[in-house]
Design a protein around this motif. Structure first.
Motif, PDB file in Angstrom:
ATOM      1  N   GLY A   1       8.244   2.261  -9.571  1.00  0.00           N
ATOM      2  CA  GLY A   1       7.084   1.081  -9.198  1.00  0.00           C
ATOM      3  C   GLY A   1       6.662   1.268  -7.741  1.00  0.00           C
ATOM      4  N   SER A   2       7.161   2.090  -6.872  1.00  0.00           N
ATOM      5  CA  SER A   2       6.639   2.180  -5.760  1.00  0.00           C
ATOM      6  C   SER A   2       5.388   3.235  -5.534  1.00  0.00           C
ATOM      7  CB  SER A   2       7.825   2.900  -4.711  1.00  0.00           C
ATOM      8  OG  SER A   2       8.189   4.174  -4.913  1.00  0.00           O
ATOM      9  N   LEU A   3       4.906   3.183  -4.348  1.00  0.00           N
ATOM     10  CA  LEU A   3       3.725   3.974  -3.997  1.00  0.00           C
ATOM     11  C   LEU A   3       3.801   4.665  -2.692  1.00  0.00           C
ATOM     12  CD1 LEU A   3       2.140   1.706  -5.890  1.00  0.00           C
ATOM     13  CD2 LEU A   3       0.142   2.608  -4.892  1.00  0.00           C
ATOM     14  N   THR A   4       3.256   5.834  -2.871  1.00  0.00           N
ATOM     15  CA  THR A   4       3.065   6.567  -1.331  1.00  0.00           C
ATOM     16  C   THR A   4       1.624   6.971  -1.269  1.00  0.00           C
ATOM     17  OG1 THR A   4       3.547   8.685  -2.833  1.00  0.00           O
ATOM     18  CG2 THR A   4       5.437   7.639  -1.558  1.00  0.00           C
ATOM     19  N   ALA A   5       1.161   7.054   0.049  1.00  0.00           N
ATOM     20  CA  ALA A   5      -0.161   7.268   0.343  1.00  0.00           C
ATOM     21  C   ALA A   5      -0.016   8.449   1.639  1.00  0.00           C
ATOM     22  CB  ALA A   5      -0.943   6.053   0.879  1.00  0.00           C
ATOM     23  N   GLY A   6      -0.420   9.689   0.995  1.00  0.00           N
ATOM     24  CA  GLY A   6      -0.365  10.608   2.086  1.00  0.00           C
ATOM     25  C   GLY A   6       1.064  10.963   2.506  1.00  0.00           C
ATOM     26  N   ARG A   7       1.977  10.990   1.368  1.00  0.00           N
ATOM     27  CA  ARG A   7       3.292  11.169   1.390  1.00  0.00           C
ATOM     28  C   ARG A   7       4.192  10.096   2.270  1.00  0.00           C
ATOM     29  NH1 ARG A   7       3.736  17.857   2.203  1.00  0.00           N
ATOM     30  NH2 ARG A   7       2.412  18.287   0.187  1.00  0.00           N
ATOM     31  N   ARG A   8       3.502   9.001   2.590  1.00  0.00           N
ATOM     32  CA  ARG A   8       4.423   8.101   3.251  1.00  0.00           C
ATOM     33  C   ARG A   8       4.527   6.883   2.253  1.00  0.00           C
ATOM     34  NH1 ARG A   8       2.253   7.270   9.381  1.00  0.00           N
ATOM     35  NH2 ARG A   8       3.197   8.913  10.477  1.00  0.00           N
ATOM     36  N   PRO A   9       5.441   5.969   2.441  1.00  0.00           N
ATOM     37  CA  PRO A   9       5.692   4.998   1.398  1.00  0.00           C
ATOM     38  C   PRO A   9       4.707   3.801   1.907  1.00  0.00           C
ATOM     39  CG  PRO A   9       7.741   5.710   2.516  1.00  0.00           C
ATOM     40  CD  PRO A   9       6.738   6.556   3.221  1.00  0.00           C
ATOM     41  N   TRP A  10       4.183   3.346   0.706  1.00  0.00           N
ATOM     42  CA  TRP A  10       3.254   2.123   1.019  1.00  0.00           C
ATOM     43  C   TRP A  10       3.693   0.915   0.436  1.00  0.00           C
ATOM     44  CZ3 TRP A  10      -1.912   2.307   3.061  1.00  0.00           C
ATOM     45  CH2 TRP A  10      -2.698   1.053   2.534  1.00  0.00           C
ATOM     46  N   ASP A  11       3.807  -0.109   1.169  1.00  0.00           N
ATOM     47  CA  ASP A  11       4.083  -1.491   0.716  1.00  0.00           C
ATOM     48  C   ASP A  11       2.893  -2.143   0.091  1.00  0.00           C
ATOM     49  OD1 ASP A  11       5.331  -3.987   0.506  1.00  0.00           O
ATOM     50  OD2 ASP A  11       6.075  -4.248   2.536  1.00  0.00           O
ATOM     51  N   VAL A  12       2.891  -2.100  -1.362  1.00  0.00           N
ATOM     52  CA  VAL A  12       2.168  -2.436  -2.152  1.00  0.00           C
ATOM     53  C   VAL A  12       2.099  -3.813  -2.077  1.00  0.00           C
ATOM     54  CG1 VAL A  12       3.189  -2.055  -4.392  1.00  0.00           C
ATOM     55  CG2 VAL A  12       0.834  -2.140  -4.264  1.00  0.00           C
ATOM     56  N   ASP A  13       3.042  -4.445  -1.973  1.00  0.00           N
ATOM     57  CA  ASP A  13       3.392  -6.004  -2.193  1.00  0.00           C
ATOM     58  C   ASP A  13       2.922  -6.684  -0.966  1.00  0.00           C
ATOM     59  OD1 ASP A  13       4.568  -5.953  -4.696  1.00  0.00           O
ATOM     60  OD2 ASP A  13       6.369  -5.203  -4.057  1.00  0.00           O
TER      61      ASP A  13
ATOM     62  N   TRP B   1      -3.251  -2.596  -2.860  1.00  0.00           N
ATOM     63  CA  TRP B   1      -3.477  -1.393  -3.296  1.00  0.00           C
ATOM     64  C   TRP B   1      -4.146  -0.503  -2.252  1.00  0.00           C
ATOM     65  CZ3 TRP B   1      -1.013   0.009  -7.365  1.00  0.00           C
ATOM     66  CH2 TRP B   1      -1.127  -1.021  -8.602  1.00  0.00           C
ATOM     67  N   PRO B   2      -3.744   0.620  -1.934  1.00  0.00           N
ATOM     68  CA  PRO B   2      -4.655   1.427  -1.132  1.00  0.00           C
ATOM     69  C   PRO B   2      -5.846   1.847  -1.780  1.00  0.00           C
ATOM     70  CG  PRO B   2      -3.024   2.697  -2.358  1.00  0.00           C
ATOM     71  CD  PRO B   2      -2.480   1.428  -2.723  1.00  0.00           C
ATOM     72  N   GLU B   3      -6.828   2.255  -0.625  1.00  0.00           N
ATOM     73  CA  GLU B   3      -8.156   2.476  -1.167  1.00  0.00           C
ATOM     74  C   GLU B   3      -8.041   3.674  -2.120  1.00  0.00           C
ATOM     75  OE1 GLU B   3     -10.694   2.653   2.202  1.00  0.00           O
ATOM     76  OE2 GLU B   3     -10.286   0.764   3.158  1.00  0.00           O
ATOM     77  N   GLY B   4      -9.236   3.679  -2.770  1.00  0.00           N
ATOM     78  CA  GLY B   4      -9.329   4.886  -3.754  1.00  0.00           C
ATOM     79  C   GLY B   4      -8.636   4.829  -4.967  1.00  0.00           C
TER      80      GLY B   4
END
Length: 270
Positions: free
Chosen positions: A197-209, A213-216
């Motif tokens: 359930g986690s996200l990464t953006a550019g191979r880095r963890p993304w704190d979605v909560d 949401w990240p762009e795109g």
């Protein structure tokens, strides 16, 4: 200033700070906060004509009913506020000297404090029961989604049918604006939704909560028999980020899609 008066002022300031911080809450919660103040007042006021014939214990029990009603419909904060309101109006309307926030009898002081404590405890239990009911209903809906996809994956004559079904399920489950499926090779490095359930953006963890949401587009990969077969490309919608429970559920249909694609063979994937 008496100790009792100081206690009421401290409790009132605490409740006031909670109400002030609730100005951005949903309408239902704001309504529950209003009810938390008004319902015990109305209940206590209604008992005034019979207060000389009604024992203070029975009066306190009737006020607890009002507290529970507020907590069952609202939040824990609303329930706690209702408990404070019930204790205050019990003191004001139902104990001597009447129409003051002073209590002359030690037994009445104990009853007021017990009303406050019991009201807080019962309100928390009622709010928790309501939350558990919502979780149960939500989990039942999630389980139904998984079963529908599993049944379709077993019975569908084409893996494309499963893909289309899962696209619709993901759109509804995650509140997406759009969802499409890419077969085959990986292109680029879009943000990725993982199995936990986690996200990464550019191979880095993304704190979605915290960050949303990240762009795109966001990819959710589908694997069959341990092999990458494609990915769902998710376009977030304008609403809030779905909770972790929903994101975890989203991974299962993606895995079921991968299994269907693997069973169908390379012809259906082209």
């Amino acid at each position: 200033m008496t100790t009792e008066t100081g206690t009421w002022r401290l409790l009132s300031r605490t409740a006031g700070s909670r109400v002030a911080s609730a100005c951005t809450w949903p309408p239902r919660d704001r309504l529950a906060l209003t009810a938390g103040l008004a319902a015990p007042f109305l209940a206590a006021f209604a008992l005034v004509p019979i207060r000389t014939d009604l024992s203070h214990t029975n009066a306190a029990l009737l006020l607890v009913v009002a507290v529970v009603a507020v907590a069952a419909l609202g939040s824990r904060t609303a329930g706690a506020l209702a408990a404070l309101s019930a204790a205050a109006w019990f003191d004001f309307f139902l104990t001597q000297p009447y129409e003051t926030f002073d209590i002359s009898a030690s037994a009445d002081i104990e009853t007021a404090l017990l009303l406050l404590v019991v009201g807080v405890i019962v309100s928390q239990l009622a709010a928790r029961a309501r939350r558990l009911e919502v979780i149960t209903v939500t989990d039942a809906a999630h389980l139904s989604r998984i079963h529908r996809t599993a049944d379709l994956a077993r019975s569908a004559g084409s893996a494309d049918t499963v893909v289309d079904h899962v696209r619709r399920e993901l759109t509804d489950l995650l509140g997406l604006r759009a969802c499409r499926f890419e077969y085959g090779n990986l292109l680029g490095q879009p943000p990725r939704l993982h199995k936990d359930g986690s996200l990464t953006a550019g191979r880095r963890p993304w704190d979605v909560d915290a960050a949303g949401w990240p762009e795109g587009e966001i990819e959710l990969r589908a694997y069959g028999n341990g092999h990458y077969l494609g990915r769902f490309m998710l376009t977030p919608g304008p609403g809030p980020v779905p909770p972790l429970r929903s994101r975890l559920v989203a991974v299962t249909p993606a895995d079921q899609t991968g299994a269907a694609l693997d069973a169908a063979g390379p012809v259906s994937q082209g």
